[in-house]
Design a protein around this motif. Sequence first.
Motif, PDB file in Angstrom:
ATOM      1  N   MET A  74       0.832  -1.188   0.000  1.00  0.00           N
ATOM      2  CA  MET A  74       0.000   0.000   0.000  1.00  0.00           C
ATOM      3  C   MET A  74       0.877   1.252   0.000  1.00  0.00           C
ATOM      4  O   MET A  74       1.976   1.232   0.539  1.00  0.00           O
ATOM      5  CB  MET A  74      -0.927   0.018   1.220  1.00  0.00           C
ATOM      6  CG  MET A  74      -2.051  -0.985   1.152  1.00  0.00           C
ATOM      7  SD  MET A  74      -3.382  -0.658   2.335  1.00  0.00           S
ATOM      8  CE  MET A  74      -2.727  -1.408   3.804  1.00  0.00           C
ATOM      9  N   VAL A  75       0.345   2.302  -0.588  1.00  0.00           N
ATOM     10  CA  VAL A  75       1.040   3.586  -0.609  1.00  0.00           C
ATOM     11  C   VAL A  75       0.310   4.514   0.349  1.00  0.00           C
ATOM     12  O   VAL A  75      -0.808   4.946   0.070  1.00  0.00           O
ATOM     13  CB  VAL A  75       1.056   4.197  -2.030  1.00  0.00           C
ATOM     14  CG1 VAL A  75       1.769   5.526  -2.026  1.00  0.00           C
ATOM     15  CG2 VAL A  75       1.700   3.240  -3.016  1.00  0.00           C
ATOM     16  N   MET A  76       0.932   4.748   1.514  1.00  0.00           N
ATOM     17  CA  MET A  76       0.281   5.558   2.545  1.00  0.00           C
ATOM     18  C   MET A  76       1.292   6.500   3.181  1.00  0.00           C
ATOM     19  O   MET A  76       2.498   6.269   3.124  1.00  0.00           O
ATOM     20  CB  MET A  76      -0.320   4.651   3.623  1.00  0.00           C
ATOM     21  CG  MET A  76      -1.414   3.739   3.126  1.00  0.00           C
ATOM     22  SD  MET A  76      -2.153   2.751   4.441  1.00  0.00           S
ATOM     23  CE  MET A  76      -0.798   1.719   4.954  1.00  0.00           C
ATOM     24  N   SER A  77       0.773   7.520   3.831  1.00  0.00           N
ATOM     25  CA  SER A  77       1.602   8.458   4.575  1.00  0.00           C
ATOM     26  C   SER A  77       2.073   7.787   5.861  1.00  0.00           C
ATOM     27  O   SER A  77       1.324   7.059   6.505  1.00  0.00           O
ATOM     28  CB  SER A  77       0.792   9.701   4.910  1.00  0.00           C
ATOM     29  OG  SER A  77       1.523  10.534   5.776  1.00  0.00           O
ATOM     30  N   HIS A  78       3.317   8.065   6.238  1.00  0.00           N
ATOM     31  CA  HIS A  78       3.838   7.531   7.493  1.00  0.00           C
ATOM     32  C   HIS A  78       3.540   8.472   8.665  1.00  0.00           C
ATOM     33  O   HIS A  78       3.736   8.105   9.810  1.00  0.00           O
ATOM     34  CB  HIS A  78       5.340   7.271   7.382  1.00  0.00           C
ATOM     35  CG  HIS A  78       5.657   6.211   6.379  1.00  0.00           C
ATOM     36  ND1 HIS A  78       5.349   4.884   6.559  1.00  0.00           N
ATOM     37  CD2 HIS A  78       6.223   6.287   5.156  1.00  0.00           C
ATOM     38  CE1 HIS A  78       5.722   4.180   5.509  1.00  0.00           C
ATOM     39  NE2 HIS A  78       6.260   5.011   4.632  1.00  0.00           N
ATOM     40  N   ALA A  79       3.072   9.682   8.334  1.00  0.00           N
ATOM     41  CA  ALA A  79       2.715  10.657   9.371  1.00  0.00           C
ATOM     42  C   ALA A  79       1.417  11.352   8.957  1.00  0.00           C
ATOM     43  O   ALA A  79       1.413  12.537   8.633  1.00  0.00           O
ATOM     44  CB  ALA A  79       3.838  11.670   9.554  1.00  0.00           C
ATOM     45  N   PRO A  80       0.316  10.611   8.936  1.00  0.00           N
ATOM     46  CA  PRO A  80      -0.938  11.208   8.464  1.00  0.00           C
ATOM     47  C   PRO A  80      -1.450  12.309   9.388  1.00  0.00           C
ATOM     48  O   PRO A  80      -1.313  12.219  10.604  1.00  0.00           O
ATOM     49  CB  PRO A  80      -1.906  10.025   8.444  1.00  0.00           C
ATOM     50  CG  PRO A  80      -1.336   9.034   9.392  1.00  0.00           C
ATOM     51  CD  PRO A  80       0.148   9.232   9.370  1.00  0.00           C
ATOM     52  N   ASP A  81      -2.023  13.343   8.769  1.00  0.00           N
ATOM     53  CA  ASP A  81      -2.650  14.423   9.524  1.00  0.00           C
ATOM     54  C   ASP A  81      -4.136  14.390   9.186  1.00  0.00           C
ATOM     55  O   ASP A  81      -4.539  14.821   8.107  1.00  0.00           O
ATOM     56  CB  ASP A  81      -2.044  15.776   9.137  1.00  0.00           C
ATOM     57  CG  ASP A  81      -2.626  16.934   9.929  1.00  0.00           C
ATOM     58  OD1 ASP A  81      -3.582  16.725  10.721  1.00  0.00           O
ATOM     59  OD2 ASP A  81      -2.138  18.067   9.753  1.00  0.00           O
ATOM     60  N   VAL A  82      -4.944  13.868  10.087  1.00  0.00           N
ATOM     61  CA  VAL A  82      -6.376  13.722   9.836  1.00  0.00           C
ATOM     62  C   VAL A  82      -7.171  14.946  10.296  1.00  0.00           C
ATOM     63  O   VAL A  82      -8.387  14.958  10.211  1.00  0.00           O
ATOM     64  CB  VAL A  82      -6.943  12.433  10.485  1.00  0.00           C
ATOM     65  CG1 VAL A  82      -6.256  11.208   9.906  1.00  0.00           C
ATOM     66  CG2 VAL A  82      -6.789  12.472  11.999  1.00  0.00           C
ATOM     67  N   SER A  83      -6.472  15.990  10.746  1.00  0.00           N
ATOM     68  CA  SER A  83      -7.147  17.191  11.227  1.00  0.00           C
ATOM     69  C   SER A  83      -7.528  18.150  10.105  1.00  0.00           C
ATOM     70  O   SER A  83      -8.271  19.093  10.326  1.00  0.00           O
ATOM     71  CB  SER A  83      -6.261  17.928  12.239  1.00  0.00           C
ATOM     72  OG  SER A  83      -5.119  18.473  11.589  1.00  0.00           O
ATOM     73  N   LYS A  84      -7.025  17.896   8.895  1.00  0.00           N
ATOM     74  CA  LYS A  84      -7.322  18.762   7.751  1.00  0.00           C
ATOM     75  C   LYS A  84      -7.283  17.929   6.473  1.00  0.00           C
ATOM     76  O   LYS A  84      -6.755  16.822   6.449  1.00  0.00           O
ATOM     77  CB  LYS A  84      -6.321  19.907   7.666  1.00  0.00           C
ATOM     78  CG  LYS A  84      -4.898  19.430   7.441  1.00  0.00           C
ATOM     79  CD  LYS A  84      -3.924  20.589   7.389  1.00  0.00           C
ATOM     80  CE  LYS A  84      -2.528  20.032   7.127  1.00  0.00           C
ATOM     81  NZ  LYS A  84      -1.535  21.041   7.020  1.00  0.00           N
TER      82      LYS A  84
END
Length: 146
Positions: free
Chosen positions: A1-11
């Motif tokens: 999978m291609v995902m962020s290692h430091a996701p920001d779900v606040s925006k």
Amino acid sequence: MVMSHAPDVSKKTIGLWDRDVCEIFIAPDASNRNRYFEFEVAPTGEWVDLAINSVSPETRETDITYESNMKCSSRIMDDRSILALEIPWTAFSAVPRSGDIWFGNLFRCVGSGETRGYLAWQPTETVKPDFHIPSKFGELLFVGTP
């Protein structure tokens, strides 16, 4: 999978469509499918909501300041991801009635490069994957609504 290692779900995450993501496009005005909304959620819980006006097959106007007030949830498990969206009717400036038809499509993007996979409820049948084809959106028929 291609995902962020430091996701920001606040925006909202602009460019989320380049990662693993599920997308839904909804055109609430049956007389104008080219004006639609795009909602995305990733397995990391990142999200984006956009208002789009497809001016021509080559040109789109995208309002990245659009705020739907959607909610999303995600869960990554060993062999799958579970993603959910809750989009309020206020996001569309319209509430459907029984018998109304809106248009839309559902998409899933997984991986990257040569092995990137694409799934669509209503395939757009483009040479290069392109989900922004309102003429290919399927019908969403509302029943039992006030």
